[in-house]
Design an enzyme around this catalytic site. Structure first.
Site, mmCIF file in Angstrom:
data_model
loop_
_atom_site.group_PDB
_atom_site.id
_atom_site.type_symbol
_atom_site.label_atom_id
_atom_site.label_comp_id
_atom_site.label_asym_id
_atom_site.label_seq_id
_atom_site.Cartn_x
_atom_site.Cartn_y
_atom_site.Cartn_z
ATOM 1 N N LYS B 96 -17.785 11.436 17.254
ATOM 2 C CA LYS B 96 -17.004 12.666 17.374
ATOM 3 C C LYS B 96 -17.620 13.662 18.366
ATOM 4 O O LYS B 96 -16.911 14.446 18.999
ATOM 5 C CB LYS B 96 -16.839 13.328 16.004
ATOM 6 C CG LYS B 96 -15.957 12.543 15.038
ATOM 7 C CD LYS B 96 -14.494 12.537 15.477
ATOM 8 C CE LYS B 96 -13.579 11.873 14.454
ATOM 9 N NZ LYS B 96 -12.217 11.691 14.960
ATOM 10 N N GLU B 118 -9.757 20.611 12.545
ATOM 11 C CA GLU B 118 -9.426 19.988 11.269
ATOM 12 C C GLU B 118 -10.484 18.932 11.015
ATOM 13 O O GLU B 118 -11.099 18.432 11.947
ATOM 14 C CB GLU B 118 -8.042 19.333 11.354
ATOM 15 C CG GLU B 118 -8.012 17.932 11.982
ATOM 16 C CD GLU B 118 -8.416 17.905 13.464
ATOM 17 O OE1 GLU B 118 -8.373 18.968 14.119
ATOM 18 O OE2 GLU B 118 -8.787 16.826 13.961
ATOM 19 N N SER B 385 -18.934 3.316 14.727
ATOM 20 C CA SER B 385 -18.556 4.684 15.100
ATOM 21 C C SER B 385 -19.320 5.784 14.383
ATOM 22 O O SER B 385 -19.433 6.895 14.886
ATOM 23 C CB SER B 385 -17.056 4.876 14.862
ATOM 24 O OG SER B 385 -16.736 4.528 13.530
#
Lengths: 269, 403
Positions: B96, B118, B385
């Protein structure tokens, strides 16, 4: 050929007054009660009705309409209730439109949706999240079924954009009075007035102001410069507080009367 | 697939991917979306912007991320060679940060001082709070109330980093509703605020921007695999919620026709039960959160609540580019159940000494399936990830460990 809504705007213009437009989600709090609420709104002097299609993800709406939509969906409101309530409203003799996010319309089929609105006597559809760029299909369907195509414009719209979107509208241009979601506000008119003036400079279509109007004074202020005043959350709040029994319906009618007085007295000297 | 088709599939102007993508938003947001698209396109061709971002990657988040040859895990995957792209080793613990640093720089460029975000699992919220601290921006993170409970550790991390966390109590109280609330905030405060969307969904230009900032995963991995093995991998695997880590690793391989691209969706309790978040495998085309894509919805176009053991995949939508890659047949999407994911989770812990995020465990479960299908000659590249520190409580509960 003009829709009943367009005819009403023309009439109001000759009477030198703005229209009062009331909003209610279909099936709120139940479909049976929603029919009575619409009737109370109309008998209190609401000139035109917007039937809301209760949707699971209403990003344009504040907490009041969100809660009302959730309640309606929980009580089974879907496309059948939307069309039925539209017809109820039309049969009361007021021009009526649907307000719907795009997802339910696309799922139902834009062609079928437009046909059904026309069949039930609806004047048009307000599409708060359908952008100009995504409108090719809807332009075609709404034209073929002689429906008004009503888009929402906002204070942040550039002049170029305002002109494009306003000229896409028929029936009226929905002017969002402020940057934000639906709901009652203590201050409305400064931004709204400026936006209405900006729209007038690029379009001849009637303009109705929505978002934030909740009482007679605000309705009166807005009715001085706009062709229509839209009230939604304030009606819903009354139902949330007083229910839709005898007391609640009386309060709805009283609110409609008071708003209607505001709208009708705005341009008297 | 023909090359020209691949290159043409993205409309640069309207942000369409075939019939998907576009913009379905209140008019109030158009000016801000245009401004953002313009800022992004200018930044893309600005050497200074790219140099600043590269410097941050190198000295702040720790790029390039390494490639790990998972030899013991491979034994459970039919002996196929399993290469893990270690995005879990990035600062803040997931991929991210790649997107967040890019968008934070764009925020600065646009002269805005406040970001909103969010978050589902909390990874994007933590990354956003981190970037806000780094750049001195005000940060508000919207998080479904249900997620604040299952990801309490990440809520604390965001607060320590100086962000305000707003629990969202509407609807299903998960990621979908957090996005609704963030959009409402944005409509109201758009002049001062950038909405730092964390995935490749939402209205144009978000799917393109987030993809462009996540592509670095695939660009690095492609080189690393070539250098290590002398050839391209047979398949690239990634978990798909909104789809940002997947598009990041897929995109640089799209024109390599021999490489299978496989997205693993959250199958929850099984698609047949209706309790899942496998949007492409179990949904249909529709509109949600400003974009047209696959959506979990009922006959009235109402969004259906999703289910997944992983908060980060618990989303009833998916990025429009994935929808199009699916329809073109260029990428394939398969569901992985909660149980399959948790089995793969435990397997990676014990065979490689790596605790993955539960989201990522879906990709690992896919590797077990595909590895067994293709056998030991195959090489699979998996996007690891995120790391699983945040999931320790959920995993302990799942496996019945006393805490």
């Amino acid at each position: 050929m003009s829709t009943p809504l367009e005819k009403l705007f023309t009439e109001a213009k000759t009477e030198n007054r703005a229209l009062l437009i009331g909003y209610l989600p279909a099936g709120f709090p139940t479909q049976k009660k929603a029919k009575k609420i619409i009737k109370a709104m109309v008998s209190g002097g609401v000139d035109a009705i917007e039937i809301g299609y209760p949707y699971s993800d209403p990003v344009m709406d504040g907490p009041v309409i969100q809660a009302a939509s959730d309640e309606a969906i929980k009580n089974g409101a879907g496309v059948a209730e939307v069309f039925e309530l539209l017809q109820t409203s039309v049969e009361l003799g007021v021009p009526s439109v649907i307000m719907s996010y795009w997802s339910p319309i696309e799922k139902y089929g834009a062609t079928e949706f437009a046909r059904e609105v026309a069949k039930r006597g609806g004047s048009g559809v307000i599409t708060p999240d359908l952008t100009f760029e995504e409108s090719d299909r809807w332009r075609l369907e709404s034209t073929q079924n002689s429906l008004n195509r009503i888009y929402v414009v906002a204070p942040s719209s550039t002049k170029d954009r305002l002109s494009k979107v306003a000229n896409e509208c028929t029936g009226f241009v929905y002017a969002a009075s402020l940057m934000g979601v639906t709901g009652t506000r203590s201050l409305v008119s400064a931004n709204a007035k400026q936006l209405v003036e900006r729209i007038r400079s690029v379009s001849n279509t009637p303009i109705a102001v929505g978002l934030g109007v909740s009482n007679k004074e605000q309705a009166k202020e807005v009715a001085v410069f706009a062709d229509g005043v839209i009230v939604g959350s304030a009606f819903i709040k009354v139902v949330q507080e007083f229910g839709a029994g005898r007391t609640g319906l009386k309060k709805v009618k009283q609110l409609a009367e008071s708003l209607s007085e505001g709208v009708r007295s705005a341009r008297k000297i | 697939m023909a090359k020209e088709k691949i290159q043409d599939y993205e409309s640069k102007v309207l942000g369409h991917f075939g019939p998907y993508g576009g913009r379905f938003v209140p008019e109030a947001l158009i000016a801000a979306l245009d401004e953002l698209a313009e800022a992004h396109s200018q930044a893309q061709s600005d050497p200074e912007f790219n140099a600043e971002l590269n410097q941050l990657h190198k000295t702040y988040s720790g790029r390039p991320s390494i490639l790990t040859d998972a030899k013991r895990f491979s034994q459970y995957a039919g002996g196929a060679r399993i290469l893990l792209k270690r995005e879990d080793l990035n600062h803040t613990g997931s991929h991210k940060i790649n997107n967040v640093l890019g968008q934070a720089l764009l925020t600065k460029r646009m002269g805005k001082k406040r970001i909103i975000a969010e978050t589902g699992a909390g990874q994007h919220g933590v990354a956003s709070a981190t970037a806000a601290a780094l750049f001195g921006l005000e940060c508000v993170v919207y998080m479904g109330e249900a997620d604040t409970k299952r990801q309490a550790l990440n809520v604390a991390r965001m607060k320590l980093l100086g962000a305000e966390v707003v629990p969202v109590t509407q609807g299903s109280k998960t990621l979908k509703d957090a996005i609704n609330e963030a959009m409402r905030d944005w409509v109201t405060n758009v002049e001062t605020t950038h909405y730092l969307l964390g995935t490749v969904a939402g209205p144009h230009p978000f799917p393109t921007i987030v993809r462009d900032f996540q592509r670095i995963i695939g660009v690095e991995a492609r080189e690393q695999v070539l250098e290590l093995t002398g050839k391209l991998p047979d398949a690239v695997l990634a978990c798909v919620g909104g789809g940002s880590n997947a598009i990041g690793i897929f995109h640089p391989f799209i024109e390599d026709a021999s490489v299978r691209l496989i997205g693993l969706e959250a199958g929850g309790k099984g698609i047949e039960t209706g309790l899942h978040a496998a949007t492409i495998s179990g949904g249909s085309p529709g509109v949600l959160h400003g974009t047209r894509s696959y959506v979990l919805q009922d006959k009235d176009g109402q969004t259906v609540e999703s289910h997944s053991i992983s908060a980060g995949l618990d989303y009833p939508g998916v990025g429009p580019e994935h929808a199009y890659l699916n329809d073109l047949g260029r990428a394939e999407y398969r569901p992985i159940t909660d149980d399959q994911a948790m089995y793969a989770f435990s397997l990676l812990c014990k065979s490689e000494g790596i605790i993955p995020a539960i989201e990522t465990a879906h990709a690992l479960a896919g590797a077990l399936e595909i590895g067994n299908e293709l056998g030991k000659e195959a090489t699979l590249l998996i996007n690891l990830s995120g790391r699983g520190d945040k999931d320790v409580q959920t995993a302990a509960e799942y496996f019945g460990l006393p805490l």
